[in-house]
Design a protein around this motif. Structure first.
Motif, PDB file in Angstrom:
ATOM      1  N   ALA A 121     -48.998 -37.146 138.779  1.00 16.69           N
ATOM      2  CA  ALA A 121     -49.157 -38.476 138.671  1.00 16.69           C
ATOM      3  C   ALA A 121     -49.872 -38.474 137.763  1.00 16.69           C
ATOM      4  O   ALA A 121     -50.013 -39.976 138.064  1.00 16.69           O
ATOM      5  N   ASP A 178     -47.137 -40.917 136.348  1.00 18.47           N
ATOM      6  CA  ASP A 178     -46.994 -41.915 136.297  1.00 18.47           C
ATOM      7  C   ASP A 178     -47.604 -42.837 135.863  1.00 18.47           C
ATOM      8  O   ASP A 178     -47.151 -44.123 135.910  1.00 18.47           O
ATOM      9  N   ARG A 179     -49.118 -42.362 135.440  1.00 16.89           N
ATOM     10  CA  ARG A 179     -50.446 -43.343 135.398  1.00 16.89           C
ATOM     11  C   ARG A 179     -50.060 -43.748 134.297  1.00 16.89           C
ATOM     12  O   ARG A 179     -49.757 -45.253 133.465  1.00 16.89           O
ATOM     13  N   ASP A 196     -45.950 -46.351 136.234  1.00 18.52           N
ATOM     14  CA  ASP A 196     -45.655 -47.480 137.924  1.00 18.52           C
ATOM     15  C   ASP A 196     -46.843 -48.514 136.893  1.00 18.52           C
ATOM     16  O   ASP A 196     -47.725 -47.851 136.050  1.00 18.52           O
ATOM     17  N   PRO A 222     -50.448 -48.568 138.860  1.00 21.21           N
ATOM     18  CA  PRO A 222     -51.146 -47.017 139.499  1.00 21.21           C
ATOM     19  C   PRO A 222     -52.596 -47.332 140.050  1.00 21.21           C
ATOM     20  O   PRO A 222     -52.613 -45.878 141.196  1.00 21.21           O
ATOM     21  N   THR A 258     -38.444 -41.369 147.527  1.00 20.50           N
ATOM     22  CA  THR A 258     -39.873 -41.786 147.096  1.00 20.50           C
ATOM     23  C   THR A 258     -39.976 -42.964 145.800  1.00 20.50           C
ATOM     24  O   THR A 258     -39.444 -43.599 145.280  1.00 20.50           O
ATOM     25  N   ASP A 313     -42.265 -46.591 141.465  1.00 19.64           N
ATOM     26  CA  ASP A 313     -43.352 -45.879 140.752  1.00 19.64           C
ATOM     27  C   ASP A 313     -43.694 -44.223 141.328  1.00 19.64           C
ATOM     28  O   ASP A 313     -44.969 -44.255 140.107  1.00 19.64           O
ATOM     29  N   LYS A 314     -43.762 -43.741 142.281  1.00 18.69           N
ATOM     30  CA  LYS A 314     -43.926 -42.868 142.523  1.00 18.69           C
ATOM     31  C   LYS A 314     -43.572 -41.495 142.122  1.00 18.69           C
ATOM     32  O   LYS A 314     -43.227 -40.557 142.490  1.00 18.69           O
ATOM     33  N   VAL A 339     -44.643 -38.105 141.021  1.00 17.56           N
ATOM     34  CA  VAL A 339     -45.625 -37.273 141.742  1.00 17.56           C
ATOM     35  C   VAL A 339     -44.310 -36.699 143.177  1.00 17.56           C
ATOM     36  O   VAL A 339     -44.616 -35.669 143.719  1.00 17.56           O
TER      37      VAL A 339
END
Length: 536
Positions: A71, A74-75, A193, A196, A386, A389-390, A393
């Motif tokens: 995560a 992604d952020r 992402d 996010p 999935t 943007d993720k 994860v």
């Protein structure tokens, strides 16, 4: 404009190569120290418990942090997180060169696990977000093949190093590899992402504690026993927190993991298949390395070379399995055949005694072909379903399934092995105690305890006997091998049976399409030809 070679751009090929180099370091580091552990233990005077934590501490931290680390990538950007992970991993590996105590080495392994958790999901998500849609299955296949054979490559490299250098060379090699990967990573683009939302701290903490409890319990079970209070508290507490995590995540607007993804049959089938593959491979590694080194008498390097059939099988069939699953819309069939073949290969080791290497090699090859067929389609099914943007994860789910599968495989195989050996070794240990009492009464009980403890302990006792006690040494080795082989084959039967049942379930449950019709995000598969928010 990117230079193109055929249908592939140099930029795409380079991204895949750099990502695979980084993930190979992480996977190799999971296995490499098993080979070097005897030398390490003698040098820094590590106890049995400390030896366990030198190996398992890395795995525990890696598994616990994967979801939050994915995560974070992604952020904040996957390349940046990969660079940070490589830096932490490299520094922790280098620090291990100067340790003097077991506690210091365990601390460096914890730190390396933190770095590995940042590296692993970032590598796959960079590929799935940065490789054009039509080329992504091959990119994922290559990544899955490298991740699948990385452990064996770790055995091989460590064996070669130990032939000529001390155990410190293993950590130096990891540090140099991390430095090289760090430099190469600077040359690839990033992705993240676009929106996010707030970071899910509650979900992150809950997932970390839940996974830590489950993995710790699984790793401790072979030593303490499944009914030990600590093992039960960790396993049951971890599972309960897992249920709490699902409850929390299902009610958050910006969850760490959208648990509804598991309603997608392709996604959940891929996760289950990955778990079964690593359940098989690491449970098998645990048993086969003991067989090769302690029964066949192979050196660490020769043991790694003996596992080459697995490298070839996984590497070659990973590309084929993904191509068939994607091209002919046959995800369920490919996963069922792959996991089924894996189970058949392992069951064969339980039925036919692997008393000669050629027999073992054939059965390993069948097992590897099965893992190879299933490995890339499983990962593709997870990542293709999935949201774009993720992807970090999604990659973390793939990697967490690997770690949980490996821990369950080692825990189950280790427990069956330990219980079976203990129930058979008694007469050999008692006879050795009586004969040793006439040679060295002070050491008789200690030697008998070593024989009762494990096959490795029995071999060590036999090797330390004086030349005039050669007949006794042969008696101990033979008795220990006879106590080892039946439970090893029983463990293979159990592992294989679990896989066959899993194959039947996947054949029924998994959909035909890699991108499931019930996908929550139909745009998840529409990965653009260049990554979003690319930075140089």
């Amino acid at each position: 404009m990117s230079v193109r070679v055929g249908a592939w751009s140099i930029r795409t090929v380079w991204l895949i190569l750099v990502s695979c180099l980084a993930v190979s370091l992480v996977v190799a580091a999971m296995a490499a120290l098993n080979t070097a552990l005897p030398d390490i233990a003698r040098d820094i005077h590590a106890s049995s418990t400390e030896m366990m934590w030198i190996i398992d501490g890395y795995t525990l931290i890696l598994a616990a942090l994967l979801l939050p680390a994915g995560a974070i990538g992604d952020r904040f950007g996957r390349r940046g997180v990969l660079l940070l992970g490589l830096l932490v991993f490299g520094m922790a590996s280098l620090a291990a060169v100067w340790v003097d105590t077991p506690g210091e080495l365990i601390a460096t392994r914890f730190a390396a696990g933190v770095g590995a958790a940042l590296i692993m999901p970032a590598t796959l998500s960079l590929i799935t977000a940065g490789v054009p849609r039509e080329q992504r299955p091959i990119g994922v296949s290559i990544w899955a093949a490298v991740a699948g054979v990385g452990a064996i490559l770790g055995f091989f490299v460590t064996g070669m190093l130990l032939q000529f250098f001390s155990w410190h060379s293993v950590f130096i090699t990891f540090a140099v590899g991390a430095l090289v990967a760090f430099g190469l990573t600077l040359s690839i683009g990033s992705s993240k992402d676009a929106d996010p939302g707030p970071f899910d701290f509650i979900g992150s903490i809950t997932s970390i504690v839940a996974v830590t409890g489950v993995v710790f319990g699984l790793l401790e079970a072979p030593t303490r026993g499944w009914t030990d209070p600590l093992v039960l508290v960790c396993l049951l507490g971890g599972l309960a927190l897992g249920a709490v995590f699902v409850f929390i995540e299902s009610r958050r607007t910006a969850p760490l993991l959208d648990v509804r993804l598991f309603r997608n049959r392709a996604f959940s089938s891929g996760a289950l298949s990955v778990m079964l593959q690593f359940f098989a491979s690491f449970g098998l590694f645990y048993l086969i390395l003991l067989l090769l080194q302690l029964v066949f008498g192979y050196s660490p390097l020769k043991s790694a070379v003996a596992l080459i059939p697995m490298v070839a099988g996984v590497g070659l069939f990973a590309l084929l399995g993904n191509w068939v699953a994607v091209r002919f819309h046959s995800l369920g069939v490919v996963l069922a055949i792959g996991i089924g073949l894996t189970g058949i290969g392992i069951i064969a080791m339980g039925i036919f005694e692997p008393n000669e290497y050629w027999k073992l090699a054939v059965m390993l090859a069948v097992t590897a072909i099965g893992i190879g067929l299933a490995t890339a389609p499983s990962t593709t099914a997870i990542m293709a379903n999935t949201p774009l943007d993720k992807q970090g994860v999604g990659s973390a789910v793939n990697d967490t399934a690997r770690e949980l599968g490996a821990a369950i495989g080692i825990g189950l195989a280790g427990s069956l092995m330990a219980a079976g050996y203990a129930s058979r070794i008694g007469p050999t240990a008692d006879a050795a105690r009586e004969q040793l009492a006439a040679i060295d009464p002070a050491q008789a009980s200690q030697a008998a305890h070593g024989i009762e403890l494990s096959l490795a302990g029995a071999v060590e006792v036999a090797d330390q006997l004086p030349p005039q006690a050669g007949a006794l040494a042969d008696f101990i080795r033979t008795g220990a091998e006879n106590a080892f082989l039946p439970p090893m084959q029983q463990a293979c039967l159990v592992l294989g049976a679990v896989l066959v049942v899993g194959a039947i379930f996947l054949g029924w449950y998994a959909p035909r399409q890699v991108i499931s019709a019930d996908s929550l995000d139909p745009k998840a598969q529409d990965v653009p030809s260049a990554p979003q928010d690319v930075t140089s």
